[in-house]
Design a protein around this motif. Sequence first.
Motif, PDB file in Angstrom:
ATOM      1  N   HIS A  35      -2.033 -33.486   8.055  1.00 44.08           N
ATOM      2  CA  HIS A  35      -1.308 -34.899   7.955  1.00 44.08           C
ATOM      3  C   HIS A  35       0.090 -34.361   7.445  1.00 44.08           C
ATOM      4  N   ASP A  64      -5.297 -34.939  18.089  1.00 45.04           N
ATOM      5  CA  ASP A  64      -4.686 -36.490  18.539  1.00 45.04           C
ATOM      6  C   ASP A  64      -3.127 -36.506  18.059  1.00 45.04           C
ATOM      7  N   ARG A  65      -2.298 -36.923  18.831  1.00 48.64           N
ATOM      8  CA  ARG A  65      -0.718 -37.023  18.572  1.00 48.64           C
ATOM      9  C   ARG A  65      -0.384 -37.615  17.204  1.00 48.64           C
ATOM     10  N   HIS A  66      -1.529 -38.281  16.550  1.00 47.26           N
ATOM     11  CA  HIS A  66      -1.169 -38.954  15.193  1.00 47.26           C
ATOM     12  C   HIS A  66      -1.989 -38.426  14.263  1.00 47.26           C
ATOM     13  N   SER A  95       0.111 -34.082  11.945  1.00 43.58           N
ATOM     14  CA  SER A  95       1.567 -34.582  11.737  1.00 43.58           C
ATOM     15  C   SER A  95       2.583 -33.796  12.569  1.00 43.58           C
ATOM     16  N   ALA A 134       3.541 -35.836  17.666  1.00 40.22           N
ATOM     17  CA  ALA A 134       3.608 -37.041  18.551  1.00 40.22           C
ATOM     18  C   ALA A 134       4.304 -36.556  19.907  1.00 40.22           C
TER      19      ALA A 134
END
Length: 206
Positions: free
Chosen positions: A53, A75-77, A80, A83
């Motif tokens: 993160h 996941d792109r979120h 960190s 994105a």
Amino acid sequence: MRPLICLLGLLAFSARAEISVVTSISPVYQITQSIMQTVAQPEILIRAGASAHHFAFKPSDFRLLEKAGLVIWIDRHFESGFARVPELLRAQTRGLELLPALGLTGQDGHLWYSPSLLIQIVEQIRFAVSALDPSHEAIYARNAERLSEQILAWEKMTRAQLIQQQPLYLLDHDFLSHFESDMGVRSLAVLHDRNDRQAGISELKR
């Protein structure tokens, strides 16, 4: 005899596939490594002990992405800095973003605590690696099958333990939702939600 030894050495060397697979975090790396064993070694961007993160790409990380044939992340979120990863990949580089691939967009990214999701992740990664390197598809299939059997054995053992004694536990943050859904358990309270909001005093008292 000497030519035979040289030939065997060449055969062993040729079994190593010239493919480049890059993974984001340790759980994804370990699953991918198990599937690819005896063929090739994946790379990892966020090493154990570092926070997914709070990760920031270094120039060396971008170089790994540039040479990759396949990049796998949660996941792109969740990780960190990921994105824009889909935009950064070369046209010939495959990307496997696991949450959307499993139809779980917007849900918690700690997928590897769930036995049922782990089985699905193994299949997703096996399929992606086989598509990248079809010449070793049979090896990837055998390794994936062995790993899935180990996951099912772990699930069976864990269920038996939970039946004997239901745990009473408190979570610092909500990262076990998929495990809890699989196993039918639930924490007493969670001190921080996924947006890092603190629980109220009543939760702390519990």
